[in-house]
Scaffold this active site. Sequence first.
Site, PDB file in Angstrom:
ATOM      1  N   LYS A 123      11.010  -1.254   1.540  1.00  0.00           N
ATOM      2  CA  LYS A 123      12.079  -2.250   1.574  1.00  0.00           C
ATOM      3  C   LYS A 123      13.210  -1.965   0.596  1.00  0.00           C
ATOM      4  CE  LYS A 123       9.221  -5.604  -1.006  1.00  0.00           C
ATOM      5  NZ  LYS A 123       7.980  -4.800  -1.015  1.00  0.00           N
ATOM      6  N   ASN A 146      14.893  -8.757  -4.858  1.00  0.00           N
ATOM      7  CA  ASN A 146      13.708  -8.178  -5.498  1.00  0.00           C
ATOM      8  C   ASN A 146      13.988  -6.779  -6.036  1.00  0.00           C
ATOM      9  OD1 ASN A 146      10.833  -8.431  -6.094  1.00  0.00           O
ATOM     10  ND2 ASN A 146      10.500  -6.862  -4.549  1.00  0.00           N
ATOM     11  N   HIS A 191      -1.376  -6.817  -3.160  1.00  0.00           N
ATOM     12  CA  HIS A 191      -1.416  -8.142  -3.794  1.00  0.00           C
ATOM     13  C   HIS A 191      -2.655  -8.946  -3.412  1.00  0.00           C
ATOM     14  CE1 HIS A 191       2.593  -7.230  -5.093  1.00  0.00           C
ATOM     15  NE2 HIS A 191       3.057  -7.208  -3.872  1.00  0.00           N
TER      16      HIS A 191
END
Length: 443
Positions: A123, A146, A191
């Site tokens: 990304k 981000n 995560h």
Amino acid sequence: MVHKMNRWQEIRQVVVVGLGITGLSVVKYIQKYHQDVSVQVIDTRQNPPGVDQLPGHVEIHLGGWRAEWLSQADLIVVNPGISLATPELQEARNHHIAIVGDIELFAWHVHQPVIAITGSNGKSTVTDLTGKMAEAAGLNVGVGGNIGVPALDLIDESIDLYVLELSSFQLETTDHLQVKAAAFLNLSEDHMDRYDSMAAYREAKLRIFNHAESIVVNCDDPATYPDLYSGNQVSFSLKQSADFSVRQIEGTEYLVAKGLPVAETASLHLVGRHNVANVLTVLALLDLADIDYSSHLDALKSYTGLTHRCQLVEMRRDIKWVNDSKATNVASTLAALSGLTLDGKLYLLVGGVGKGADFSPLKPVLSSLNLKLCCFGRDGEQFMPLHDSAQLYEGIEDVLEDIAPGLKSGDIVMLSPACASFDQYKNFMARGDAFARLAKRFA
């Protein structure tokens, strides 16, 4: 824009939970645009980054929680690194206090078009290249989220287009972001220390499509498809027919957009098949945002990628030193290895904080390569069963000191750790910078 600002009418007391660059950007934003709103900051760390830049009149509580502040807040703005499952935040929610993130505040404010990108891997490259291509087309672009600059710090009336990288953590606290085009690149395990399941992780990512005019999905990864969506949907693929894909034309592979060849894939400076997929996504997003990229393909072809992402940091005696410190999960490391051509031996540095991940998917790929596996850091030992050559070290410097004398022409030394960095470094950038410095010393 007026109706968006009206969201602030009933808000007089905001508590920012978690400082750092994001929390600091929230404080600065509120003080600039909502001067009648009082701000307090809570950070459970004793000395969080950014505390020295906080305006003196802003109250801050360090080293723990402050329940009475939370209970008296009209709005809580939480740092993406803090889980909403935290008991103190759950208690505030039970008292019907709204909890949002910085991207939600951004959504309340901006009126210009937004392109948004999420996914487990790639990304940052897609976000950066989309911004560069839009700039080449003559637009004033704000790139961040981000990656790099926090979204609230980007706000400026002169901006024509915002391009945001959004993590699953940011999307959890975002409800009203309207986007011109959104992309979900891929989904792989990451995560798992934060989410109960892959389904929960995917659900957070899919929130990017909630108010999207058009969306981009990955034909090669069905998890990127929304469960329900009635808008304009386009696809990209490296393996099958799609709106944006690759095709052999007279023995040469081309990037193809809606049936028309755009450029030879060999003309790209980016390394690896994963980056071909990233470029296809960029073309799709630009097309959906009505940006004509066809006259600006030089910007595409000359793009060499981001620091810490398969970045060649040193090359001497025909030995390549590659910094892929951004590979903080297994899928990122797999992507780096899939684009690799070896003339000699690969010295692969892996390790750090594993975040509860399963590293076994690396084993078949590693077995097909001529390599030495160099394991380091807190969870380095977990990589040891993956390859016969595996050796355990304390840190990156110890690895390089050991292997440097035996390096030969054609070898590649690659840091692609498949782990987070915070056992030994402040962040993945600091880890990559350390590797790059050491590469210069040992090359």
